[in-house]
Design a protein around this motif. Structure first.
Motif, short mmCIF file in Angstrom:
data_model
loop_
_atom_site.label_atom_id
_atom_site.label_comp_id
_atom_site.label_asym_id
_atom_site.label_seq_id
_atom_site.Cartn_x
_atom_site.Cartn_y
_atom_site.Cartn_z
N THR A 166 0.99 4.13 -3.10
CA THR A 166 0.63 5.51 -2.72
C THR A 166 1.79 6.46 -3.02
O THR A 166 1.60 7.56 -3.56
N THR A 207 -6.20 0.47 -2.34
CA THR A 207 -5.41 1.66 -2.00
C THR A 207 -5.07 2.45 -3.27
O THR A 207 -5.18 3.67 -3.31
N ALA A 257 -7.51 6.35 2.77
CA ALA A 257 -7.02 5.02 2.39
C ALA A 257 -6.67 4.20 3.63
O ALA A 257 -6.93 2.99 3.68
N ALA A 289 0.84 -1.21 0.00
CA ALA A 289 0.00 0.00 0.00
C ALA A 289 0.87 1.25 0.00
O ALA A 289 0.53 2.26 -0.64
N ILE A 319 -7.84 0.48 4.56
CA ILE A 319 -6.88 -0.60 4.78
C ILE A 319 -7.18 -1.31 6.09
O ILE A 319 -7.21 -2.54 6.16
#
Lengths: 108, 235
Positions: A18, B75, B54, A14, B58
């Motif tokens: 990002t 995400t 996000a 993640a 998550i």
């Protein structure tokens, strides 16, 4: 508590996607210049995104049916907007908003 | 907000964002703790993902033990609006070094983006690394501090929303929207009002069938398209 291996892989994945979304435009636009049409499109992003965040806070979502009005936030928005017009000072505006919502919650 | 772009002004300009992150940060820590995550995991999420909405998603997916790949894809989808924000800010730092560009990009959020895009209306369309990086770092530290604090002491402080702190972020967007409206000399006010009104309509209709996580992205894409079309047709 999920296993730590699973947590770490997920957080790493993640974080990378990002970070790339944030950084890639900076890397490419260092060398390249955006076409005029794209720059014009992007010039509306601040206005639209700020309005979208505010307006979406005024409703509560129920997917599949009409959104219901979030009266607490609508009521708190009124003195906040007034303080924006009067003070033109971001900190004053934010504090007015917080106190307004706290008072509304206290009184209802 | 004024025209100064030094680090000291960066500190002053970052205060509203830091305040805004107290409420959401605490809330995130508390929610994560309730979902079974420890404060260290919260620290990792806030430090390395650093994206409020996000992170909530998550945590939700982690607690239902969703596969890693689907969490990463979610995400990517939710954060893809960051691509638009970075594309808008990057041209201001074209003359700065690559390292500085990467630093500004790494710490860009919806809130610091909005802050920077307001600043340019007061600073003759300029931004400096010193000003932006200062505001970014302070916002970042506030987010990490309060999200971890929420996870550590969350259960003792009760509901942070009782103090109205969850409205700090909304208040900030209201303030920045108004300040931009009165200070943006490049876009006629009637055009701004049309775009704002259309955005309201998009949000209302969008809430009916677009999951809230993707609403901002979809609305931003459609709202900007509307702005361009109307500008060319009538202005």
């Amino acid at each position: 508590m999920p296993s730590s291996e699973y947590l770490i892989y997920t957080i790493v994945g993640a974080s990378i996607v990002t970070w790339l979304l944030r950084v890639l435009p900076f890397i490419f636009l260092k060398k390249l210049t955006l076409p005029q049409s794209v720059a014009e499109f992007l010039s509306f992003v601040p206005l639209v995104i700020m309005a979208a965040f505010w307006f979406s806070s005024l409703f509560t979502q129920e997917v599949g049916s009409l959104p219901t009005v979030n009266w607490e936030n609508v009521l708190a928005s009124t003195p906040t907007v007034v303080s924006a017009v009067l003070s033109k000072n971001l900190l004053v505006i934010v504090i007015t908003g917080v106190i307004s919502l706290a008072l509304i919650r206290f009184l209802t | 907000m004024d025209e100064h772009l030094d680090m000291q002004t960066g500190i002053k300009d970052a205060i509203p964002t830091m305040l805004g992150y107290i409420g959401i940060g605490l809330a995130f820590g508390i929610v994560s703790k309730a979902a079974g995550l420890d404060p260290f995991t919260v620290f990792l999420l806030s430090t390395f993902v650093y994206a409020g909405s996000a992170q909530f998603i998550i945590v939700g997916l982690l607690s239902s033990l969703s596969p890693t790949l689907s969490i990463v894809l979610a995400t990517l989808l939710v954060n893809s609006r960051l691509l638009l924000l970075s594309m808008t800010v990057a041209p201001y730092f074209k003359q700065d070094s690559m390292v500085k560009n990467i630093l500004i990009g790494t710490l860009l959020t919806d809130e610091t983006f909005s802050l920077g895009m307001n600043k340019v209306n007061y600073s003759n369309d300029q931004l400096t690394f010193g000003w932006y990086n200062t505001a970014n770092i302070l916002s970042y530290l506030s987010w990490i501090t309060f999200s971890v604090l929420g996870a550590v002491v969350g259960e003792y402080i009760g509901d942070p929303n009782a103090f109205g702190l969850d409205f700090a972020m909304v208040g900030m967007f209201i303030g920045l929207l108004y300040l931009r409206f009165i200070s943006d000399n490049k876009t006629p006010r009637s055009l701004q009002l049309l775009v704002i009104s259309f955005t309201f309509l998009l949000v209302y209709v969008g809430l009916i069938f677009i999951p809230s996580n993707l609403l901002i992205l979809v609305v931003t894409l459609l709202g900007c398209t509307f702005g361009v079309v109307i500008k060319h047709a009538f202005f």
